[in-house]
Design a protein around this motif. Structure first.
Motif, PDB file in Angstrom:
ATOM      1  N   ASP A 155       3.225   8.135   9.274  1.00 18.47           N
ATOM      2  CA  ASP A 155       2.604   6.909   9.779  1.00 18.47           C
ATOM      3  C   ASP A 155       3.689   5.874  10.084  1.00 18.47           C
ATOM      4  OD1 ASP A 155       1.131   4.500  10.108  1.00 18.47           O
ATOM      5  OD2 ASP A 155      -0.463   5.269   8.807  1.00 18.47           O
ATOM      6  N   TRP A 156       3.703   5.386  11.313  1.00 15.90           N
ATOM      7  CA  TRP A 156       4.702   4.392  11.728  1.00 15.90           C
ATOM      8  C   TRP A 156       4.644   3.139  10.878  1.00 15.90           C
ATOM      9  CZ3 TRP A 156       3.345  -0.491  13.528  1.00 15.90           C
ATOM     10  CH2 TRP A 156       1.986  -0.678  13.830  1.00 15.90           C
ATOM     11  N   ARG A 157       3.457   2.828  10.343  1.00 17.89           N
ATOM     12  CA  ARG A 157       3.318   1.603   9.545  1.00 17.89           C
ATOM     13  C   ARG A 157       4.073   1.707   8.223  1.00 17.89           C
ATOM     14  NH1 ARG A 157      -2.969   1.324   9.104  1.00 17.89           N
ATOM     15  NH2 ARG A 157      -2.504   3.539   8.742  1.00 17.89           N
ATOM     16  N   SER A 158       4.226   2.923   7.697  1.00 15.83           N
ATOM     17  CA  SER A 158       4.996   3.082   6.469  1.00 15.83           C
ATOM     18  C   SER A 158       6.465   2.764   6.727  1.00 15.83           C
ATOM     19  CB  SER A 158       4.848   4.515   5.930  1.00 15.83           C
ATOM     20  OG  SER A 158       5.460   5.466   6.796  1.00 15.83           O
ATOM     21  N   GLY A 159       6.968   3.198   7.877  1.00 20.83           N
ATOM     22  CA  GLY A 159       8.349   2.892   8.237  1.00 20.83           C
ATOM     23  C   GLY A 159       8.554   1.407   8.466  1.00 20.83           C
ATOM     24  N   ALA A 160       7.596   0.771   9.138  1.00 19.81           N
ATOM     25  CA  ALA A 160       7.694  -0.668   9.359  1.00 19.81           C
ATOM     26  C   ALA A 160       7.721  -1.412   8.025  1.00 19.81           C
ATOM     27  CB  ALA A 160       6.521  -1.141  10.213  1.00 19.81           C
ATOM     28  N   ALA A 161       6.918  -0.962   7.074  1.00 20.44           N
ATOM     29  CA  ALA A 161       6.881  -1.599   5.758  1.00 20.44           C
ATOM     30  C   ALA A 161       8.192  -1.386   5.005  1.00 20.44           C
ATOM     31  CB  ALA A 161       5.708  -1.058   4.948  1.00 20.44           C
ATOM     32  N   TRP A 162       8.777  -0.176   5.126  1.00 24.05           N
ATOM     33  CA  TRP A 162      10.056   0.095   4.448  1.00 24.05           C
ATOM     34  C   TRP A 162      11.169  -0.769   5.033  1.00 24.05           C
ATOM     35  CZ3 TRP A 162      11.592   1.734   0.037  1.00 24.05           C
ATOM     36  CH2 TRP A 162      12.917   2.149  -0.166  1.00 24.05           C
TER      37      TRP A 162
ATOM     38  N   HIS B  88       0.134  11.206   7.898  1.00 22.96           N
ATOM     39  CA  HIS B  88       1.148  10.747   6.958  1.00 22.96           C
ATOM     40  C   HIS B  88       1.363  11.804   5.883  1.00 22.96           C
ATOM     41  CE1 HIS B  88       3.848   7.875   5.233  1.00 22.96           C
ATOM     42  NE2 HIS B  88       3.252   7.945   4.060  1.00 22.96           N
ATOM     43  N   PHE B  89       2.638  11.963   5.507  1.00 17.84           N
ATOM     44  CA  PHE B  89       3.015  12.931   4.489  1.00 17.84           C
ATOM     45  C   PHE B  89       3.920  12.237   3.478  1.00 17.84           C
ATOM     46  CE2 PHE B  89       2.169  15.076   8.476  1.00 17.84           C
ATOM     47  CZ  PHE B  89       1.223  16.025   8.089  1.00 17.84           C
TER      48      PHE B  89
ATOM     49  N   VAL C  62       8.649   9.171  12.750  1.00 18.43           N
ATOM     50  CA  VAL C  62       7.390   9.250  13.495  1.00 18.43           C
ATOM     51  C   VAL C  62       7.239  10.580  14.234  1.00 18.43           C
ATOM     52  CG1 VAL C  62       6.086   8.238  15.405  1.00 18.43           C
ATOM     53  CG2 VAL C  62       7.228   6.746  13.743  1.00 18.43           C
ATOM     54  N   HIS C  63       8.280  11.013  14.919  1.00 15.28           N
ATOM     55  CA  HIS C  63       8.153  12.164  15.818  1.00 15.28           C
ATOM     56  C   HIS C  63       8.564  13.497  15.191  1.00 15.28           C
ATOM     57  CE1 HIS C  63       7.100   9.454  19.028  1.00 15.28           C
ATOM     58  NE2 HIS C  63       8.213   8.771  18.869  1.00 15.28           N
ATOM     59  N   ASP C  64       9.472  13.478  14.230  1.00 17.13           N
ATOM     60  CA  ASP C  64       9.907  14.733  13.605  1.00 17.13           C
ATOM     61  C   ASP C  64       9.178  14.993  12.291  1.00 17.13           C
ATOM     62  OD1 ASP C  64      12.697  15.828  15.032  1.00 17.13           O
ATOM     63  OD2 ASP C  64      12.281  13.708  15.357  1.00 17.13           O
ATOM     64  N   LEU C  65       8.972  13.941  11.497  1.00 16.69           N
ATOM     65  CA  LEU C  65       8.265  14.103  10.226  1.00 16.69           C
ATOM     66  C   LEU C  65       6.765  13.821  10.355  1.00 16.69           C
ATOM     67  CD1 LEU C  65      10.814  12.482   7.731  1.00 16.69           C
ATOM     68  CD2 LEU C  65      10.510  14.906   8.306  1.00 16.69           C
ATOM     69  N   ALA C  66       6.335  13.304  11.504  1.00 19.12           N
ATOM     70  CA  ALA C  66       4.910  13.033  11.776  1.00 19.12           C
ATOM     71  C   ALA C  66       4.294  12.127  10.729  1.00 19.12           C
ATOM     72  CB  ALA C  66       4.130  14.344  11.878  1.00 19.12           C
TER      73      ALA C  66
ATOM     74  N   ALA D 185       0.826  -1.217   0.000  1.00 17.50           N
ATOM     75  CA  ALA D 185       0.000   0.000   0.000  1.00 17.50           C
ATOM     76  C   ALA D 185       0.854   1.259   0.000  1.00 17.50           C
ATOM     77  CB  ALA D 185      -0.907  -0.004   1.229  1.00 17.50           C
ATOM     78  N   TRP D 186       2.136   1.103   0.325  1.00 21.82           N
ATOM     79  CA  TRP D 186       3.037   2.256   0.412  1.00 21.82           C
ATOM     80  C   TRP D 186       3.834   2.447  -0.877  1.00 21.82           C
ATOM     81  CZ3 TRP D 186       1.513   4.733   4.558  1.00 21.82           C
ATOM     82  CH2 TRP D 186       0.943   4.003   5.612  1.00 21.82           C
ATOM     83  N   GLY D 187       3.682   1.510  -1.827  1.00 25.87           N
ATOM     84  CA  GLY D 187       4.248   1.730  -3.144  1.00 25.87           C
ATOM     85  C   GLY D 187       5.551   1.028  -3.472  1.00 25.87           C
ATOM     86  N   PHE D 188       5.974   0.049  -2.671  1.00 20.02           N
ATOM     87  CA  PHE D 188       7.202  -0.683  -2.968  1.00 20.02           C
ATOM     88  C   PHE D 188       7.010  -2.152  -2.617  1.00 20.02           C
ATOM     89  CE2 PHE D 188       7.417   1.785   0.973  1.00 20.02           C
ATOM     90  CZ  PHE D 188       7.442   0.771   1.929  1.00 20.02           C
ATOM     91  N   ARG D 189       7.892  -2.990  -3.144  1.00 18.54           N
ATOM     92  CA  ARG D 189       7.759  -4.422  -2.935  1.00 18.54           C
ATOM     93  C   ARG D 189       8.002  -4.806  -1.474  1.00 18.54           C
ATOM     94  NH1 ARG D 189      10.681  -8.051  -7.443  1.00 18.54           N
ATOM     95  NH2 ARG D 189      12.568  -7.159  -6.506  1.00 18.54           N
TER      96      ARG D 189
END
Length: 437
Positions: free
Chosen positions: A375-382, A325-326, A369-373, A45-49
């Motif tokens: 979604d934590w789930r996007s980081g977990a997916a990356w 999310h941004f 998460v805290h500086d760019l605000a 959903a975030w755009g990468f494999r």
């Protein structure tokens, strides 16, 4: 004549093979299978494999090592490509298998694979084997497990709960069934790199903290066991507590995680080797801290048994609002172009090598998460896509922890980039390595 299938998942080894031995005990003929699900190749959903280039290479090498070990026992590994419930079901039909055995993985997607197989009418026996401690041996029910790690650890230590000894690798396995009926199976190959679509142009990076292109860090049980013994040599374990937050260095951390993630190394084998080390060289803060970190790994596994799918919800276990999310900021973070040097260095290391230190993972996750605000789930997916040592339990648990949506009573961990730089890279050596190109 009873035919049983054993489905290798995140347990690509022959030592301490609890699930494999249970399958072998039920079989006159044993078919060994590894399946690559095409969902790993599709955009998230975030755009990468979901499965990136580095992990593909490492898993393919792990499979090649397993194939060689199985051939020495007169067995072979059938490599399949397709949705698990379809590929394994068709495989079972063709060899007339009575049952399928596999490791139990308590994450939603992996649970769904097993449920779909059972819905197709197959008997699937799952075996829990990836934790150091046995869930049923804990001094509390998993469902009543303390939510805070410190209380979890203290109750385990007070009760004196210890791991079981690892099981010996088999010297003999039941033979495979006639494989001719499998020849026409869609996606069947004998080449792990072809199965996983390994990028043959993927080059090595001599700056890497975990150079998986070199034999000593290569995927597979052989390298895993050799590295375990290499690390458990004075003075490295004794220094672990002091060096574990370093951003670079071959022996500053254990680097066990890639082999633990693929299951090429059993955590109970680590524990047994660590105990032998302490008996020979003595216990100290460093060796205790290795136990401490292995307990954290168990904690994330047991949280999945306790909370299941809720760990993957936007709010996690918290009452916080849904995360914002941004996408443009998220992309800058992925690319290592945020303008924050320590963060950009870590993200570029991750993209280039599939690896970065635990301390750096905390720094970059906090920044997203805290500086760019975002979604934590996007980081977990990356991280799932990029990390050579992706582990579904630890990845989810750590992102929940940093974002304040897990069980941490402090509701989030912001790591100040300036302070982290001063504490862990005061001369800028790490940043120079990764921002120079």
């Amino acid at each position: 004549m009873r035919t049983t299938i054993f489905w290798f998942r995140s347990d690509l080894r022959l030592h301490d093979p609890r699930a494999l031995l249970q399958a072998a005990q039920q079989a006159d003929r044993l078919l060994l299978v590894y399946n690559h699900d095409p969902v790993q190749d599709e955009p998230t959903a975030w755009g990468f494999r979901r499965m990136g280039a580095h992990r593909r290479r490492f898993v393919a090498d792990s499979l090649q090592d397993l194939i060689a070990s199985l051939q020495a026992l007169g067995q072979q590994l059938v490599l399949l490509h397709g949705p698990a419930h379809e590929a394994l079901a068709e495989c079972a039909r063709r060899v007339q298998a009575q049952a399928i055995f596999c490791e139990d993985i308590a994450a939603p997607a992996e649970q769904a694979q097993v449920q779909a197989l059972r819905a197709s009418g197959f008997t699937v026996n799952t075996v829990w084997q990836s934790s150091l401690l046995e869930p049923e041996k804990l001094p509390f029910s998993v469902l009543d497990m303390p939510q805070v790690f410190t209380a979890f650890r203290q109750r385990i230590e007070a009760a004196g709960v210890l791991p079981l000894a690892p099981l010996a690798a088999p010297s003999l396995l039941p033979p495979p069934p006639e494989l001719a009926p499998l020849n026409a199976l869609p996606g069947w190959t004998d080449n792990p790199r072809a199965l996983l679509q390994v990028d043959q142009t993927l080059g090595s990076d001599d700056r890497s903290n975990f150079p998986y292109h070199l034999p000593r860090c290569q995927g597979g049980e052989t390298s895993a066991l050799a590295h375990l013994q290499s690390y458990l040599t004075p003075p490295w374990p004794d220094r672990y507590k002091q060096t574990r937050n370093a951003l670079q260095g071959r022996y500053t951390s254990t680097h066990w995680s890639p082999w633990l993630a693929t299951g090429a190394l059993s955590v109970r084998t680590i524990w047994a080797a660590l105990q032998a080390y302490e008996q020979q060289h003595g216990a100290n803060d460093g060796t205790y801290w290795l136990w401490f970190e292995l307990l954290w790994r168990d904690n994330f596994r047991f949280l999945h048994l306790q909370h299941g799918r809720q760990l993957y919800a936007a709010r996690g276990l918290s009452e916080l609002a849904r995360p914002s999310h941004f996408p443009k900021d998220f992309q800058r973070w992925c690319d290592g172009n945020t303008g924050e040097p320590i963060v950009d260095a870590g993200m570029r290391e991750l993209a280039s090598t599939g690896y970065t230190s635990n301390r750096m993972r905390q720094i970059v996750a906090s920044y997203l998460v805290h500086d760019l605000a975002c979604d934590w789930r996007s980081g977990a997916a990356w991280f799932e896509s990029q990390l050579v040592d992706f582990d579904v339990y630890s990845n989810q648990g750590n992102w929940l922890y940093v974002s304040g949506r897990g069980t941490d009573p402090r509701q989030g961990r912001r790591f100040n980039p300036a302070k982290q730089t001063q504490d862990h890279d005061p001369q800028g050596r790490y940043q120079k390595v990764w921002l120079a190109r």
